[in-house]
Design a protein around this motif. Structure first.
Motif, PDB file in Angstrom:
ATOM      1  N   SER A  89     -31.991   8.123  -0.526  1.00  0.00           N
ATOM      2  CA  SER A  89     -32.724   7.508  -1.628  1.00  0.00           C
ATOM      3  C   SER A  89     -31.779   6.632  -2.421  1.00  0.00           C
ATOM      4  CB  SER A  89     -33.314   8.583  -2.550  1.00  0.00           C
ATOM      5  OG  SER A  89     -34.240   9.384  -1.860  1.00  0.00           O
ATOM      6  N   LEU A  90     -32.155   5.369  -2.592  1.00  0.00           N
ATOM      7  CA  LEU A  90     -31.379   4.419  -3.380  1.00  0.00           C
ATOM      8  C   LEU A  90     -32.193   4.041  -4.602  1.00  0.00           C
ATOM      9  CD1 LEU A  90     -30.324   2.001  -0.473  1.00  0.00           C
ATOM     10  CD2 LEU A  90     -28.996   3.910  -1.418  1.00  0.00           C
ATOM     11  N   PHE A  91     -31.597   4.171  -5.778  1.00  0.00           N
ATOM     12  CA  PHE A  91     -32.290   3.845  -7.021  1.00  0.00           C
ATOM     13  C   PHE A  91     -31.641   2.627  -7.659  1.00  0.00           C
ATOM     14  CE2 PHE A  91     -32.930   8.336  -6.285  1.00  0.00           C
ATOM     15  CZ  PHE A  91     -34.292   8.485  -6.502  1.00  0.00           C
ATOM     16  N   ALA A  92     -32.474   1.714  -8.165  1.00  0.00           N
ATOM     17  CA  ALA A  92     -31.950   0.545  -8.868  1.00  0.00           C
ATOM     18  C   ALA A  92     -31.176   1.027 -10.089  1.00  0.00           C
ATOM     19  CB  ALA A  92     -33.085  -0.380  -9.278  1.00  0.00           C
ATOM     20  N   GLN A  93     -30.017   0.442 -10.327  1.00  0.00           N
ATOM     21  CA  GLN A  93     -29.179   0.864 -11.445  1.00  0.00           C
ATOM     22  C   GLN A  93     -29.855   0.644 -12.785  1.00  0.00           C
ATOM     23  OE1 GLN A  93     -25.603  -1.360 -10.567  1.00  0.00           O
ATOM     24  NE2 GLN A  93     -24.658   0.422  -9.593  1.00  0.00           N
ATOM     25  N   ASP A  94     -30.693  -0.376 -12.881  1.00  0.00           N
ATOM     26  CA  ASP A  94     -31.323  -0.679 -14.163  1.00  0.00           C
ATOM     27  C   ASP A  94     -32.702  -0.045 -14.334  1.00  0.00           C
ATOM     28  OD1 ASP A  94     -32.602  -2.226 -12.270  1.00  0.00           O
ATOM     29  OD2 ASP A  94     -32.543  -4.084 -13.443  1.00  0.00           O
ATOM     30  N   ASP A  95     -33.225   0.611 -13.286  1.00  0.00           N
ATOM     31  CA  ASP A  95     -34.563   1.205 -13.392  1.00  0.00           C
ATOM     32  C   ASP A  95     -34.792   2.176 -12.232  1.00  0.00           C
ATOM     33  OD1 ASP A  95     -37.260   1.823 -13.623  1.00  0.00           O
ATOM     34  OD2 ASP A  95     -37.878  -0.249 -13.995  1.00  0.00           O
ATOM     35  N   ARG A  96     -34.727   3.474 -12.518  1.00  0.00           N
ATOM     36  CA  ARG A  96     -34.892   4.469 -11.452  1.00  0.00           C
ATOM     37  C   ARG A  96     -36.308   4.538 -10.904  1.00  0.00           C
ATOM     38  NH1 ARG A  96     -31.061   8.159  -9.910  1.00  0.00           N
ATOM     39  NH2 ARG A  96     -32.602   9.748  -9.406  1.00  0.00           N
ATOM     40  N   LEU A  97     -37.230   3.828 -11.533  1.00  0.00           N
ATOM     41  CA  LEU A  97     -38.579   3.756 -10.973  1.00  0.00           C
ATOM     42  C   LEU A  97     -38.653   2.772  -9.817  1.00  0.00           C
ATOM     43  CD1 LEU A  97     -40.767   3.895 -14.210  1.00  0.00           C
ATOM     44  CD2 LEU A  97     -40.272   5.740 -12.583  1.00  0.00           C
ATOM     45  N   ASN A  98     -37.578   2.043  -9.596  1.00  0.00           N
ATOM     46  CA  ASN A  98     -37.475   1.141  -8.456  1.00  0.00           C
ATOM     47  C   ASN A  98     -36.527   1.778  -7.451  1.00  0.00           C
ATOM     48  OD1 ASN A  98     -39.098  -0.670  -9.799  1.00  0.00           O
ATOM     49  ND2 ASN A  98     -37.416  -1.918 -10.545  1.00  0.00           N
ATOM     50  N   GLN A  99     -37.060   2.163  -6.314  1.00  0.00           N
ATOM     51  CA  GLN A  99     -36.231   2.849  -5.326  1.00  0.00           C
ATOM     52  C   GLN A  99     -36.525   2.390  -3.916  1.00  0.00           C
ATOM     53  OE1 GLN A  99     -37.564   7.014  -5.954  1.00  0.00           O
ATOM     54  NE2 GLN A  99     -37.903   7.030  -3.766  1.00  0.00           N
ATOM     55  N   VAL A 100     -35.560   2.659  -3.053  1.00  0.00           N
ATOM     56  CA  VAL A 100     -35.670   2.343  -1.636  1.00  0.00           C
ATOM     57  C   VAL A 100     -35.254   3.586  -0.862  1.00  0.00           C
ATOM     58  CG1 VAL A 100     -34.816   0.900   0.254  1.00  0.00           C
ATOM     59  CG2 VAL A 100     -35.135  -0.091  -2.021  1.00  0.00           C
ATOM     60  N   GLU A 101     -36.033   3.934   0.130  1.00  0.00           N
ATOM     61  CA  GLU A 101     -35.698   5.031   1.029  1.00  0.00           C
ATOM     62  C   GLU A 101     -35.239   4.424   2.359  1.00  0.00           C
ATOM     63  OE1 GLU A 101     -35.861   8.322   0.292  1.00  0.00           O
ATOM     64  OE2 GLU A 101     -36.642   7.910  -1.714  1.00  0.00           O
ATOM     65  N   VAL A 102     -34.100   4.858   2.841  1.00  0.00           N
ATOM     66  CA  VAL A 102     -33.584   4.409   4.131  1.00  0.00           C
ATOM     67  C   VAL A 102     -33.502   5.632   5.027  1.00  0.00           C
ATOM     68  CG1 VAL A 102     -31.655   3.336   5.345  1.00  0.00           C
ATOM     69  CG2 VAL A 102     -32.244   2.572   3.035  1.00  0.00           C
ATOM     70  N   SER A 103     -34.073   5.543   6.222  1.00  0.00           N
ATOM     71  CA  SER A 103     -34.058   6.671   7.149  1.00  0.00           C
ATOM     72  C   SER A 103     -33.643   6.208   8.540  1.00  0.00           C
ATOM     73  CB  SER A 103     -35.446   7.318   7.262  1.00  0.00           C
ATOM     74  OG  SER A 103     -35.906   7.760   6.010  1.00  0.00           O
ATOM     75  N   SER A 104     -32.714   6.936   9.129  1.00  0.00           N
ATOM     76  CA  SER A 104     -32.382   6.720  10.531  1.00  0.00           C
ATOM     77  C   SER A 104     -33.327   7.604  11.325  1.00  0.00           C
ATOM     78  CB  SER A 104     -30.928   7.119  10.807  1.00  0.00           C
ATOM     79  OG  SER A 104     -30.630   6.963  12.166  1.00  0.00           O
ATOM     80  N   VAL A 105     -34.210   6.995  12.078  1.00  0.00           N
ATOM     81  CA  VAL A 105     -35.252   7.739  12.783  1.00  0.00           C
ATOM     82  C   VAL A 105     -34.652   8.308  14.065  1.00  0.00           C
ATOM     83  CG1 VAL A 105     -37.565   7.647  13.760  1.00  0.00           C
ATOM     84  CG2 VAL A 105     -36.991   6.252  11.766  1.00  0.00           C
ATOM     85  N   THR A 106     -34.314   9.594  14.023  1.00  0.00           N
ATOM     86  CA  THR A 106     -33.663  10.244  15.163  1.00  0.00           C
ATOM     87  C   THR A 106     -34.611  11.134  15.960  1.00  0.00           C
ATOM     88  OG1 THR A 106     -32.925  12.070  13.750  1.00  0.00           O
ATOM     89  CG2 THR A 106     -31.396  10.217  14.038  1.00  0.00           C
ATOM     90  N   ASP A 107     -35.879  11.247  15.526  1.00  0.00           N
ATOM     91  CA  ASP A 107     -36.801  12.135  16.232  1.00  0.00           C
ATOM     92  C   ASP A 107     -37.490  11.461  17.410  1.00  0.00           C
ATOM     93  OD1 ASP A 107     -38.626  10.534  14.847  1.00  0.00           O
ATOM     94  OD2 ASP A 107     -40.058  12.174  14.655  1.00  0.00           O
ATOM     95  N   ALA A 108     -37.241  10.168  17.616  1.00  0.00           N
ATOM     96  CA  ALA A 108     -37.803   9.447  18.755  1.00  0.00           C
ATOM     97  C   ALA A 108     -36.677   8.652  19.393  1.00  0.00           C
ATOM     98  CB  ALA A 108     -38.922   8.513  18.306  1.00  0.00           C
ATOM     99  N   SER A 109     -36.692   8.554  20.706  1.00  0.00           N
ATOM    100  CA  SER A 109     -35.595   7.877  21.388  1.00  0.00           C
ATOM    101  C   SER A 109     -36.018   6.545  22.006  1.00  0.00           C
ATOM    102  CB  SER A 109     -35.027   8.787  22.479  1.00  0.00           C
ATOM    103  OG  SER A 109     -36.029   9.059  23.440  1.00  0.00           O
ATOM    104  N   ASP A 110     -37.212   6.055  21.642  1.00  0.00           N
ATOM    105  CA  ASP A 110     -37.664   4.806  22.237  1.00  0.00           C
ATOM    106  C   ASP A 110     -37.761   3.670  21.223  1.00  0.00           C
ATOM    107  OD1 ASP A 110     -39.757   6.121  21.058  1.00  0.00           O
ATOM    108  OD2 ASP A 110     -41.168   5.810  22.692  1.00  0.00           O
ATOM    109  N   GLY A 111     -37.048   3.771  20.119  1.00  0.00           N
ATOM    110  CA  GLY A 111     -36.913   2.680  19.173  1.00  0.00           C
ATOM    111  C   GLY A 111     -38.219   2.075  18.715  1.00  0.00           C
ATOM    112  N   LEU A 112     -38.270   0.747  18.711  1.00  0.00           N
ATOM    113  CA  LEU A 112     -39.463   0.043  18.237  1.00  0.00           C
ATOM    114  C   LEU A 112     -40.689   0.279  19.110  1.00  0.00           C
ATOM    115  CD1 LEU A 112     -38.259  -3.463  16.974  1.00  0.00           C
ATOM    116  CD2 LEU A 112     -39.230  -1.605  15.629  1.00  0.00           C
TER     117      LEU A 112
END
Length: 194
Positions: A89-112
């Motif tokens: 979880s990444l939160f904007a320094q000036d507003d924690r109501l603005n966030q980005v979730e980054v996930s490495s999807v490891t439960d599937a091995s066929d990518g896109l």
């Protein structure tokens, strides 16, 4: 009786031929995150220059360097575990109501391929590229008017990184997908640097 059957078949054909758009409120969970592919093999573009994902497969917060976090205005990421793999979880320094979730999807091995296989379930599915890597804006519920945008980036033929923007304020609240693109570009640069 025959007329009822004909009307029923006509109605079924009409419903099958329509392509509807879903609406509603997006959730914070990656609802259209990849699952094992169940068809449409070969639909996704191949990744011509695969990236080493070893670091983010155990720690998704390694997806953006400290320099990239500062450049984009985010604080240090907060590790978390998702059903799909490691998350951050990444939160904007000036507003924690603005966030980005980054996930490495490891439960599937066929990518896109897994993302393309589920495209019929998505409210939006828009192919794009992130720094030359194949990607798709997609989610089961279209929350873009409410500051939510999902982006799947193919970093190899076997691995996808999922970026979910959830902005309540500022320009990202009305245009969240460009925020996802910037995070994706920073992630690609970080992975290239090793």
């Amino acid at each position: 009786m025959r007329r009822s059957v004909v009307l029923l078949l006509a109605a079924a054909a009409l419903v099958a031929g329509c392509s509807g758009t879903k609406s509603g409120t997006a959730s914070t969970a990656p609802s259209s995150a990849p699952a094992e592919s169940s068809g449409s093999a070969g639909a996704a573009p191949k990744v011509s220059n695969p990236l080493n994902t070893t670091a983010i497969d155990s720690d998704a917060c390694a997806a953006l360097s400290a320099a990239k976090l500062a450049e984009l205005g985010y604080g240090e990421g907060e590790k978390r575990t998702t059903s799909r793999g490691p998350g951050c979880s990444l939160f904007a320094q000036d507003d924690r109501l603005n966030q980005v979730e980054v996930s490495s999807v490891t439960d599937a091995s066929d990518g896109l391929e897994a993302v393309y296989a589920k495209r019929a379930d998505d409210a939006y599915f828009e192919e794009t590229q992130v720094s030359g890597y194949p990607a798709v804006y997609a989610e089961a519920i279209d929350g873009r008017p409410n500051g939510k945008c999902g982006l799947f980036v193919g970093v190899s033929d076997q691995r996808v990184v999922y970026i979910l923007v959830q902005y309540d304020n500022g320009a990202g609240a009305s245009a969240p997908c460009p925020v996802a693109l910037k995070v994706g570009e920073a992630m690609i640069e970080t992975l290239k640097e090793g």
